[in-house]
Design an enzyme around this catalytic site. Sequence first.
Site, PDB file in Angstrom:
ATOM      1  N   GLU A   1       0.830  -1.210   0.000  1.00 53.33           N
ATOM      2  CA  GLU A   1       0.000   0.000   0.000  1.00 53.33           C
ATOM      3  C   GLU A   1       0.861   1.256   0.000  1.00 53.33           C
ATOM      4  OE1 GLU A   1      -4.044   1.966   1.634  1.00 53.33           O
ATOM      5  OE2 GLU A   1      -3.592  -0.119   2.111  1.00 53.33           O
ATOM      6  N   THR A   2       1.981   1.216   0.677  1.00 52.74           N
ATOM      7  CA  THR A   2       2.889   2.367   0.672  1.00 52.74           C
ATOM      8  C   THR A   2       3.376   2.665  -0.739  1.00 52.74           C
ATOM      9  OG1 THR A   2       3.614   1.931   2.946  1.00 52.74           O
ATOM     10  CG2 THR A   2       5.094   3.235   1.555  1.00 52.74           C
TER      11      THR A   2
END
Length: 172
Positions: free
Chosen positions: A75-76
Amino acid sequence: MGEQRTTKFPQDIIDEFAALGVDLPALFSAGHLGQRMGVEVLEASAERVVGTMPVEGNTQPYGLLHGGASAVLAETLGSIGSMLHGRSAKIAVGVDLNCTHHRGVRSGLVTGVATPVHRGRSTATYEIVITDEQDKRVCTARLTCLLRDAKPGDASQAPGAAYGSGVRAEGA
């Protein structure tokens, strides 16, 4: 953590955000959670985002890399790609994350590479492939972010914009 790494951003992105007074490395860092997990962003553009994370400290009770840790890395990286695609006019907000875990890892460093699947006006979707040090696929993830219009001051108020990330921007 004391070592300072250089994250590569395209020069036009550096210039665009600098003109707004935004600390680009902090804005596009891994944030507080990613910092605690040791996530380091090594390269960032709308076309490709690369980052690493240590397995140590991010394991589940059986000593394997925790699936949630892979999700944080994915997700980062996908969020950073989405934000770079939207540039300063958009704010990227994750709305869907799917992770398939292929194999366990007990030690070392994993590397994630995010590449776009779709980059539109209102959404961006990235595939994130996470591999171990032998270049074996550990996890495949897909992240879709909603791209909403930024309001004045949004970028300077984004999580991470107020603190240094330990990364220094460098032109591509």
